[in-house]
Design a protein around this motif. Structure first.
Motif, PDB file in Angstrom:
ATOM      1  N   ARG A 131      -0.254  12.696  50.297  1.00 22.89           N
ATOM      2  CA  ARG A 131       1.385  13.354  50.373  1.00 22.89           C
ATOM      3  C   ARG A 131       1.616  13.516  48.780  1.00 22.89           C
ATOM      4  N   LYS A 132       1.552  12.771  47.587  1.00 22.90           N
ATOM      5  CA  LYS A 132       1.985  12.898  46.488  1.00 22.90           C
ATOM      6  C   LYS A 132       1.015  13.712  45.417  1.00 22.90           C
ATOM      7  N   ARG A 133      -0.011  14.243  46.126  1.00 23.52           N
ATOM      8  CA  ARG A 133      -0.788  15.260  45.230  1.00 23.52           C
ATOM      9  C   ARG A 133      -0.471  16.511  45.160  1.00 23.52           C
ATOM     10  N   SER A 134      -0.313  17.270  44.061  1.00 26.77           N
ATOM     11  CA  SER A 134       0.103  18.525  43.786  1.00 26.77           C
ATOM     12  C   SER A 134      -0.857  19.647  43.993  1.00 26.77           C
ATOM     13  N   GLY A 135      -2.115  19.414  44.164  1.00 32.27           N
ATOM     14  CA  GLY A 135      -3.233  20.375  44.390  1.00 32.27           C
ATOM     15  C   GLY A 135      -3.183  20.770  45.849  1.00 32.27           C
ATOM     16  N   GLY A 136      -4.265  21.177  46.054  1.00 25.79           N
ATOM     17  CA  GLY A 136      -4.528  21.671  47.391  1.00 25.79           C
ATOM     18  C   GLY A 136      -5.361  20.820  48.553  1.00 25.79           C
ATOM     19  N   GLN A 137      -4.897  19.423  48.070  1.00 31.46           N
ATOM     20  CA  GLN A 137      -5.322  18.268  48.750  1.00 31.46           C
ATOM     21  C   GLN A 137      -4.620  17.957  50.408  1.00 31.46           C
ATOM     22  N   GLN A 138      -3.406  18.404  50.322  1.00 32.25           N
ATOM     23  CA  GLN A 138      -2.562  18.351  51.402  1.00 32.25           C
ATOM     24  C   GLN A 138      -2.841  19.192  52.573  1.00 32.25           C
ATOM     25  N   PRO A 139      -3.303  18.632  53.743  1.00 28.17           N
ATOM     26  CA  PRO A 139      -3.669  19.648  54.767  1.00 28.17           C
ATOM     27  C   PRO A 139      -2.252  20.273  55.399  1.00 28.17           C
ATOM     28  N   SER A 140      -2.564  21.740  55.822  1.00 27.58           N
ATOM     29  CA  SER A 140      -1.490  22.276  56.551  1.00 27.58           C
ATOM     30  C   SER A 140      -1.424  21.824  57.915  1.00 27.58           C
ATOM     31  N   GLU A 141      -0.547  22.258  58.597  1.00 27.19           N
ATOM     32  CA  GLU A 141      -0.133  21.691  60.241  1.00 27.19           C
ATOM     33  C   GLU A 141      -1.187  22.294  60.993  1.00 27.19           C
ATOM     34  N   SER A 142      -1.834  23.491  60.620  1.00 27.02           N
ATOM     35  CA  SER A 142      -2.772  23.957  61.178  1.00 27.02           C
ATOM     36  C   SER A 142      -4.204  23.384  61.040  1.00 27.02           C
ATOM     37  N   GLU A 143      -4.350  22.873  59.908  1.00 28.39           N
ATOM     38  CA  GLU A 143      -5.671  22.271  59.787  1.00 28.39           C
ATOM     39  C   GLU A 143      -5.636  20.547  60.283  1.00 28.39           C
ATOM     40  N   GLN A 144      -4.298  20.006  60.233  1.00 30.39           N
ATOM     41  CA  GLN A 144      -4.324  18.763  60.914  1.00 30.39           C
ATOM     42  C   GLN A 144      -2.826  18.759  61.711  1.00 30.39           C
ATOM     43  N   ALA A 145      -2.921  18.683  63.044  1.00 32.70           N
ATOM     44  CA  ALA A 145      -1.783  18.702  63.625  1.00 32.70           C
ATOM     45  C   ALA A 145      -0.753  17.206  63.453  1.00 32.70           C
ATOM     46  N   GLY A 146       0.259  17.524  63.120  1.00 30.14           N
ATOM     47  CA  GLY A 146       1.106  16.079  63.028  1.00 30.14           C
ATOM     48  C   GLY A 146       1.139  15.619  61.566  1.00 30.14           C
ATOM     49  N   SER A 147       0.449  16.311  60.652  1.00 31.17           N
ATOM     50  CA  SER A 147       0.337  15.798  59.135  1.00 31.17           C
ATOM     51  C   SER A 147       1.776  15.947  58.549  1.00 31.17           C
ATOM     52  N   GLY A 148       2.674  16.950  59.069  1.00 33.16           N
ATOM     53  CA  GLY A 148       3.824  17.035  58.395  1.00 33.16           C
ATOM     54  C   GLY A 148       4.782  15.927  58.730  1.00 33.16           C
ATOM     55  N   THR A 149       4.722  15.481  60.092  1.00 28.56           N
ATOM     56  CA  THR A 149       5.293  14.200  60.479  1.00 28.56           C
ATOM     57  C   THR A 149       5.157  12.819  59.634  1.00 28.56           C
ATOM     58  N   ALA A 150       3.608  12.890  59.532  1.00 28.86           N
ATOM     59  CA  ALA A 150       2.863  11.866  58.894  1.00 28.86           C
ATOM     60  C   ALA A 150       3.283  11.785  57.188  1.00 28.86           C
TER      61      ALA A 150
END
Length: 246
Positions: free
Chosen positions: A90-109
């Motif tokens: 969540r604090k990474r600035s590159g492409g490490q964060q998953p999108s919602e389509s890649e992992q459902a619920g990641s935005g809430t997490a």
């Protein structure tokens, strides 16, 4: 009570400032990493010379050590769970964060993780006003300075993951408001507390913050500034140390 809320909101607003920079401006990854390292050093100094030292003065070694260890365990357990739900980076600035389509619920997490990172800092700000004394300027300054790179790096990563401006700025605005509320609640809930309990809670926040630095801030700093991360972290540490002695 309202003064505590104001100070907490001020410190939390730095997250929104950082998010604006991270989402709207293409900041080089090396610069983000260096600023994150600086913020890590600032927080380390605040924990060592303000929170833990104050806790020890209030209650002695046992409540301080117990509180710090408990804070680290609770934070780590919550962070492990959130990492499994998509908030690991969540604090990474590159492409490490998953999108919602890649992992459902990641935005809430990610949103819950951001709250997890910020609440201990805000509670301590509120607690520092107990007894009618002035706010701990060092703690507020340390949290503000460290929040800017946190928001910057995380928002840059959210942009990379394709999250909308409404999501990003809505999240950080909400967290800034919650920071003010947490500071107010910390002031109200801890007023009149036994010194040993206050020491334990202050150390609990310090332990949680140290675990957060190691789990989420240092990895981002090392990713792109590993040759300089030691220097910028020490610079941040000394900056906060100087603030505590002025």
């Amino acid at each position: 009570m309202f003064a505590a809320a104001g100070w907490g909101l001020l410190a939390g607003s730095a997250l929104l400032v950082g998010a604006l920079l991270g989402y709207l401006v293409r900041v080089p990854a090396g610069v983000i990493a260096a600023v994150m390292g600086f913020g890590s050093g600032v927080l380390m100094s605040a924990v060592a010379f303000d929170l833990i030292d104050e806790a020890h003065d209030l209650g002695g070694l046992v409540p301080t050590a117990g509180g710090a260890a408990t804070g680290a365990v609770v934070y780590t357990a919550a962070n492990v769970y959130l990492a499994s739900r998509g908030a690991r980076h969540r604090k990474r600035s590159g492409g490490q964060q998953p999108s919602e389509s890649e992992q459902a619920g990641s935005g809430t997490a990610i949103a819950i993780g951001a709250l997890l990172d910020g609440i201990p800092e805000s509670v301590v700000i509120g607690a520092s006003l107990i007894g009618g004394g002035g706010v701990s300027a060092v703690t507020v300054a340390a949290v503000f300075i460290s929040n800017v790179p946190e928001g910057l790096s995380s928002a840059a990563g959210m942009r990379q993951a394709g999250r909308s401006r409404v999501y990003v700025f809505g999240l950080w605005t909400a967290i800034a408001l919650v920071s003010g509320l947490a500071a107010m609640l910390g002031n109200v809930a801890l007023a009149g507390a036994d010194p040993a309990w206050l020491a334990g809670i202050t150390a609990f926040a310090g332990g949680a913050i140290l675990a957060m630095i190691a789990d989420t801030m240092i990895p981002e700093a090392f990713e792109d500034a590993h040759l300089l991360v030691g220097l910028v972290t020490v610079a941040g540490f000394l900056t906060a140390f100087a603030l505590s002695h002025t």
